[in-house]
Structures are given as structure tokens and as C-alpha cells.
Motif scaffolding. Structure first.
Motif, PDB file in Angstrom:
ATOM      1  N   LEU A  95      -3.790  23.898  10.629  1.00  0.00           N
ATOM      2  CA  LEU A  95      -3.852  24.103   9.170  1.00  0.00           C
ATOM      3  C   LEU A  95      -4.938  23.218   8.559  1.00  0.00           C
ATOM      4  O   LEU A  95      -5.690  23.640   7.686  1.00  0.00           O
ATOM      5  N   ARG A  96      -5.039  21.987   9.045  1.00  0.00           N
ATOM      6  CA  ARG A  96      -6.040  21.057   8.508  1.00  0.00           C
ATOM      7  C   ARG A  96      -7.456  21.573   8.769  1.00  0.00           C
ATOM      8  O   ARG A  96      -8.303  21.572   7.891  1.00  0.00           O
ATOM      9  N   ASP A  97      -7.662  22.091   9.992  1.00  0.00           N
ATOM     10  CA  ASP A  97      -9.010  22.586  10.318  1.00  0.00           C
ATOM     11  C   ASP A  97      -9.316  23.883   9.584  1.00  0.00           C
ATOM     12  O   ASP A  97     -10.341  24.006   8.928  1.00  0.00           O
ATOM     13  N   SER A  98      -8.395  24.851   9.688  1.00  0.00           N
ATOM     14  CA  SER A  98      -8.678  26.156   9.065  1.00  0.00           C
ATOM     15  C   SER A  98      -8.720  26.037   7.551  1.00  0.00           C
ATOM     16  O   SER A  98      -9.477  26.735   6.897  1.00  0.00           O
ATOM     17  N   GLY A  99      -7.898  25.161   6.996  1.00  0.00           N
ATOM     18  CA  GLY A  99      -7.828  25.053   5.535  1.00  0.00           C
ATOM     19  C   GLY A  99      -8.753  23.991   4.972  1.00  0.00           C
ATOM     20  O   GLY A  99      -8.734  23.740   3.782  1.00  0.00           O
ATOM     21  N   GLY A 133      -9.213  15.360   1.513  1.00  0.00           N
ATOM     22  CA  GLY A 133      -9.123  15.067   0.083  1.00  0.00           C
ATOM     23  C   GLY A 133     -10.445  15.250  -0.652  1.00  0.00           C
ATOM     24  O   GLY A 133     -11.480  14.794  -0.173  1.00  0.00           O
ATOM     25  N   SER A 134     -10.406  15.909  -1.839  1.00  0.00           N
ATOM     26  CA  SER A 134     -11.667  16.114  -2.563  1.00  0.00           C
ATOM     27  C   SER A 134     -12.078  14.866  -3.341  1.00  0.00           C
ATOM     28  O   SER A 134     -13.215  14.736  -3.755  1.00  0.00           O
ATOM     29  N   THR A 135     -11.185  13.909  -3.518  1.00  0.00           N
ATOM     30  CA  THR A 135     -11.553  12.654  -4.176  1.00  0.00           C
ATOM     31  C   THR A 135     -11.904  11.587  -3.148  1.00  0.00           C
ATOM     32  O   THR A 135     -12.836  10.815  -3.317  1.00  0.00           O
ATOM     33  N   THR A 136     -11.168  11.545  -2.044  1.00  0.00           N
ATOM     34  CA  THR A 136     -11.352  10.437  -1.097  1.00  0.00           C
ATOM     35  C   THR A 136     -11.862  10.889   0.273  1.00  0.00           C
ATOM     36  O   THR A 136     -12.230  10.045   1.088  1.00  0.00           O
ATOM     37  N   GLY A 137     -11.822  12.180   0.556  1.00  0.00           N
ATOM     38  CA  GLY A 137     -12.255  12.685   1.867  1.00  0.00           C
ATOM     39  C   GLY A 137     -11.245  12.438   2.974  1.00  0.00           C
ATOM     40  O   GLY A 137     -11.470  12.781   4.130  1.00  0.00           O
ATOM     41  N   ARG A 138     -10.067  11.874   2.631  1.00  0.00           N
ATOM     42  CA  ARG A 138      -9.074  11.580   3.676  1.00  0.00           C
ATOM     43  C   ARG A 138      -8.491  12.872   4.250  1.00  0.00           C
ATOM     44  O   ARG A 138      -8.272  13.829   3.508  1.00  0.00           O
ATOM     45  N   PRO A 139      -8.177  12.887   5.576  1.00  0.00           N
ATOM     46  CA  PRO A 139      -7.512  14.078   6.123  1.00  0.00           C
ATOM     47  C   PRO A 139      -6.130  14.229   5.486  1.00  0.00           C
ATOM     48  O   PRO A 139      -5.426  13.235   5.308  1.00  0.00           O
ATOM     49  N   ARG A 140      -5.786  15.467   5.136  1.00  0.00           N
ATOM     50  CA  ARG A 140      -4.464  15.684   4.539  1.00  0.00           C
ATOM     51  C   ARG A 140      -3.432  15.929   5.634  1.00  0.00           C
ATOM     52  O   ARG A 140      -3.751  16.547   6.657  1.00  0.00           O
ATOM     53  N   ARG A 197      -0.126  16.947   2.027  1.00  0.00           N
ATOM     54  CA  ARG A 197       0.044  15.707   1.255  1.00  0.00           C
ATOM     55  C   ARG A 197      -1.023  14.718   1.715  1.00  0.00           C
ATOM     56  O   ARG A 197      -1.298  14.635   2.914  1.00  0.00           O
ATOM     57  N   VAL A 198      -1.624  13.981   0.773  1.00  0.00           N
ATOM     58  CA  VAL A 198      -2.494  12.859   1.157  1.00  0.00           C
ATOM     59  C   VAL A 198      -1.795  11.572   0.766  1.00  0.00           C
ATOM     60  O   VAL A 198      -1.059  11.543  -0.203  1.00  0.00           O
ATOM     61  N   GLY A 199      -2.089  10.518   1.496  1.00  0.00           N
ATOM     62  CA  GLY A 199      -1.417   9.256   1.202  1.00  0.00           C
ATOM     63  C   GLY A 199      -0.082   9.206   1.928  1.00  0.00           C
ATOM     64  O   GLY A 199       0.312  10.147   2.625  1.00  0.00           O
ATOM     65  N   ALA A 203       0.832  -1.220   0.000  1.00  0.00           N
ATOM     66  CA  ALA A 203       0.000   0.000   0.000  1.00  0.00           C
ATOM     67  C   ALA A 203       0.856   1.256   0.000  1.00  0.00           C
ATOM     68  O   ALA A 203       1.868   1.334   0.689  1.00  0.00           O
ATOM     69  N   ILE A 204       0.430   2.257  -0.804  1.00  0.00           N
ATOM     70  CA  ILE A 204       1.095   3.569  -0.753  1.00  0.00           C
ATOM     71  C   ILE A 204       0.086   4.674  -0.462  1.00  0.00           C
ATOM     72  O   ILE A 204       0.413   5.848  -0.492  1.00  0.00           O
ATOM     73  N   GLY A 205      -1.174   4.270  -0.216  1.00  0.00           N
ATOM     74  CA  GLY A 205      -2.203   5.292   0.046  1.00  0.00           C
ATOM     75  C   GLY A 205      -2.758   5.889  -1.222  1.00  0.00           C
ATOM     76  O   GLY A 205      -2.918   7.106  -1.321  1.00  0.00           O
ATOM     77  N   THR A 206      -3.062   5.066  -2.229  1.00  0.00           N
ATOM     78  CA  THR A 206      -3.627   5.585  -3.485  1.00  0.00           C
ATOM     79  C   THR A 206      -5.055   6.077  -3.261  1.00  0.00           C
ATOM     80  O   THR A 206      -5.634   5.871  -2.189  1.00  0.00           O
ATOM     81  N   THR A 207      -5.624   6.661  -4.316  1.00  0.00           N
ATOM     82  CA  THR A 207      -7.017   7.093  -4.240  1.00  0.00           C
ATOM     83  C   THR A 207      -7.974   5.924  -4.504  1.00  0.00           C
ATOM     84  O   THR A 207      -9.185   6.092  -4.483  1.00  0.00           O
ATOM     85  N   ARG A 208      -7.426   4.768  -4.796  1.00  0.00           N
ATOM     86  CA  ARG A 208      -8.204   3.541  -5.076  1.00  0.00           C
ATOM     87  C   ARG A 208      -9.130   3.707  -6.281  1.00  0.00           C
ATOM     88  O   ARG A 208     -10.225   3.151  -6.309  1.00  0.00           O
TER      89      ARG A 208
END
Ligand code: IMP
Length: 415
Positions: free
Chosen positions: A287-291, A295-302, A269-271, A122-127
Motif C-alpha cells: 500500500l505504501r509503495d502503490s499509494g 508525508g507531504s509535509t515531512t516526507g516520512r513513510p506512512r 497514519r504518520v507519527g 516524542a509523539i512524532g509531530t511534524t516539527r
């Protein structure tokens, strides 16, 4: 003028907003790599649209959108996107052209991406099956959009692929086999719906170039996710840098007349994979909260951290970008002291081979407290924000051409 917009970090720099903003001065907006892994978000008024396959400049009604042969195409995703775009333009299909050369993302690519991501590989792709589709392309077993219009040959290619993929699904992952009849019928259905958009894109682009039309090339992901020059193997499967424009669209490289890099005011960075300025503490969370860094494709926290000027210097060099657009400067408001990585302990420049162990050296400038989202000219910015921009210019060696201070179309400052 032909201009390429590229990301100079790990993607998610905000290229969608920038392409949408600049596209008003262009005739064509062309994508040259990547697929439905991309998530280009555009906000206008109360509306929000996330583009995965269609070039996002098409929200400007004079723009023809082209998806070049360097892209991989998920028919289900593009058709759904076209349906949502009909709200803004009922005849949107007439303004979107898809290259016959695009390799198709097939259900087995998505299944295998999911299974592989469940293993040590696994590398954390968008699947989304992106890497698997590019693997087949270079393995010369892939199926292209143009193949759908030769039913017999499509059937043969599909059967061959399914028999091979089913072996892996059953033997390696102990999973159910896929049925080629069901997939055949489904893709034949897609073929009919996609037909009006299938085009000889290299000719359209060649003619447009001869006629002196303006073309905006839209990169997906970012330099650090480039298959060769990024943080391999934690990268995507295509070339994300500006040299990829020619090969992904079938035009000569000298037709890319200018390259504009997009950077976020900080880094995300995601993944999985190296990220020298990652902050796993308070600053990263802030930064994560304010920004709204999800991810807009997966919804994962960046993953988030300070701006890395050394990394951007490298990314700008391999892209040929001399100017940058900085997005999300407004997110930094309220942080007392702003850090910028200028170099690393062991080496002055970013080195992808050492990227897992680089320890950044930082310089600091005072932060600003004001809400800057209404600023529309450099003079509207507080002195501390201007000093931050100056420091970024000094340490990247790049001129900042525009600064974006909010998600809205007009929340942008020409510097
Ligand atoms: P893939 O492109 O889905 O194979 O994923 C490979 C790597 O690229 C993963 O780290 C993903 O998170 C990353 N990635 C792919 N597309 C994007 C994007 O549009 N923005 C940010 N990261 C992306």
C-alpha cells in the motif's frame, strides 16, 4: 449551501484534491484549524501544488480563501506559498484573507518542538511548532497576527516570551538562546508583507452568509488526530472535527449545513500512536509503495493497513457526516483479497481509550486486477470494486457520494 470537508481517519485522506474539485461551486473556502502541519496536495495537468496554510480551493479563480482565527500561522510558510501561487494568479493576495486572531508560530515554537521530539515525550509531530503555538495560545501568552501591527506591544510580548523560552532552551535542552532583536526585525518584515491579507474575517464571513454565498469549510488532519476525540496523546493540538468550524471562524454552528467525510480506501497514519489495522508486513509495504504513502509535509513513510469501518463509524458520528468520499480506490487494484475491519475482538465500536489494544475482526471480499484510473462512472468499475464499495457502505452505515480513482482533478466518480 455551506459544506464542511473533514478527514475521518488520521489525516492524509486526500482532502486537498476533494476541496479543489468541489470548490468550483463555492464562493469562499475557509480553513478553521491547524497550521503548516497540514499538507494538502492538489495535482492539475503536469502541475502539483502542496498547500500548508492557504485553503487549496483558491486555485479556482472565483474563490476567496480565508484562514480563520482557529488556525496557527507560520508567516514564513504562508508568504512562500503565496509566492508560488502567483504563477497561477499574479494577484492571489487579493483573494486570500487571514484572520487577525490567528496565533503566530514563532521560531521558538519550532525549536522547542524539535527538541521535545528528541526526548521521551516524542509523539512524532511534524516539527512545525504547532503544539507549542497552541500551548501558548491557551496559556494566554501567545502572539496573534493582529499584535504585529502594534509595534510597542508586540516588542513587549516578544521579549517576555523569548526570556521564558530561552530559560527552557538553555536549562532543559542545553541549547543556544534566541535573540529577540533578530526575531523582532524578521516579524516586522513579515507584518508588512502580510498586511494586504490581514482581515476582519468574522465580518467577511457573516456578510457572506447573509448574502447567501456558498462556503466550503476545509478541515486539516483527521478525526483520529482531534485533540479530545482522537487517539490522545498521539494527536494534533486543535479540534479537527466539524464542531470546530464555528469556533475557528467566528460563525454560529448552525451555519455548517452539511458535513462530508473523506476516507482513503485503506488506512494510513504518520507519527506514533495506536493504529488497530496497521499491517507491518507485505500488505502495508504494498500500500505504501502503490499509494506513494510518504508525508507531504515531512516526507516520512506512512504506516499503512486495511480499511477500518468501525473507526470510520466513530469518526463519522462525532463529525455528523452521513456521506463520504472515498479516495485512492485505484491503489487497491492488484490485491487478491480485500479486508475490511468491521468490529474488534473486545468491543464492537472504536474506543479511543482502548485504541492501543484493539484487535480488529475482518470480513473479506475478492479484489480486482483491472486498472481503474480511467473509470468515470460507477458502471466503469469492475464488479469486485463495486462490491468493495458496497461492503464499506454496509459496515460504515454511510453513503459513498464520490470515489476518487487517481490524483488528477477529473479522476473522480459521482456514485
Ligand atoms: P503536530 O500536528 O505537528 O503537532 O503533530 C501531531 C500528530 O499529528 C503527529 O502524529 C503528526 O504526524 C500528525 N499530523 C499533523 N498534521 C498532519 C497532517 O496534515 N496529516 C497527517 N498527520 C498529521
Amino acid at each position: 449551501m455551506n459544506l464542511a470537508i473533514v478527514g475521518l481517519q488520521w489525516g492524509d485522506e486526500g482532502k486537498g484534491k476533494i476541496v479543489d474539485y468541489l470548490a468550483k461551486d463555492f464562493d469562499i473556502n475557509a480553513r478553521y484549524q491547524g497550521g503548516s502541519n497540514a499538507g494538502h496536495t492538489v495535482r492539475f495537468g503536469r502541475e502539483k501544488m502542496i498547500f500548508h496554510q492557504v485553503p487549496c480551493g483558491v486555485l479556482n479563480k472565483q474563490v476567496l480563501g480565508i484562514i480563520g482565527g482557529g488556525c496557527v500561522l507560520d508567516p514564513r510558510v504562508i508568504l512562500a506559498e503565496i509566492e508560488s501561487l502567483k504563477k497561477y494568479d499574479p494577484v492571489i493576495e487579493s483573494r486570500v484573507k487571514v484572520s487577525r486572531f490567528c496565533h503566530l508560530i514563532m521560531p521558538y515554537h519550532i525549536k522547542l518542538d524539535e527538541y521535545r521530539e528528541g526526548t521521551k515525550q516524542a509523539i512524532g509531530t511534524t516539527r512545525r511548532g504547532i503544539g507549542l503555538a497552541y500551548e501558548d495560545k491557551y496559556g494566554r501568552t501567545g502572539i496573534r497576527l493582529g499584535d504585529l501591527y502594534n509595534t510597542e506591544s508586540f516588542g513587549k510580548k516578544l521579549s517576555l516570551n523569548i526570556s521564558r523560552k530561552n530559560l527552557v532552551l538553555m536549562d532543559v535542552y542545553n541549547a543556544e538562546p534566541l535573540s529577540d532583536n533578530e526575531i523582532f526585525d524578521r516579524y516586522m518584515g513579515y507584518a508588512g508583507k502580510l498586511r494586504p491579507m490581514v482581515a476582519d474575517d468574522t465580518r467577511i464571513l457573516g456578510d457572506a452568509i447573509s448574502a447567501g454565498k456558498n462556503i466550503l469549510f476545509e478541515g486539516a488532519q483527521g478525526a483520529m488526530l482531534d485533540i479530545d476525540f482522537g487517539t490522545y496523546p498521539y494527536v494534533t493540538s486543535s479540534h479537527t472535527i466539524s464542531s470546530s468550524v464555528g469556533i475557528g471562524l467566528g460563525i454560529p454552528p448552525y451555519n455548517v449545513e452539511s458535513v462530508l467525510g473523506v476516507v482513503k480506501a485503506y488506512t494510513t497514519r504518520v507519527g506514533q500512536g495506536p493504529f488497530p489495522t496497521e499491517d507491518s508486513g507485505q500488505l502495508g509495504a504494498l500500500l505504501r509503495d502503490s499509494g506513494a504513502e510518504f508525508g507531504s509535509t515531512t516526507g516520512r513513510p506512512r504506516r499503512c493497513g486495511p480499511f477500518d469501518a468501525a473507526l470510520v463509524r466513530y469518526a463519522a458520528r462525532i463529525n455528523g457526516a452521513r456521506e463520504i468520499i472515498m479516495t485512492k480506490l485505484d491503489v487497491l487494484s492488484g490485491i487478491d483479497s480485500l479486508k475490511i475491519a468491521t468490529t474488534y475482538e473486545a468491543c464492537a465500536e472504536f474506543d479511543p481509550f482502548a485504541s492501543g489494544s484493539l484487535v480488529p475482526k475482518y470480513m473479506k471480499v475478492p479484489g480486482f486486477r483491472q486498472d481503474i484510473s480511467a473509470a468515470r462512472s460507477p458502471e466503469d468499475l469492475p464488479g469486485a470494486a463495486r462490491d468493495y464499495l458496497k461492503a464499506v457502505e454496509e459496515h460504515t452505515g454511510l453513503k459513498i457520494a464520490y470515489v476518487s480513482v487517481g490524483p488528477e482533478r477529473d479522476a473522480i466518480i459521482r456514485m
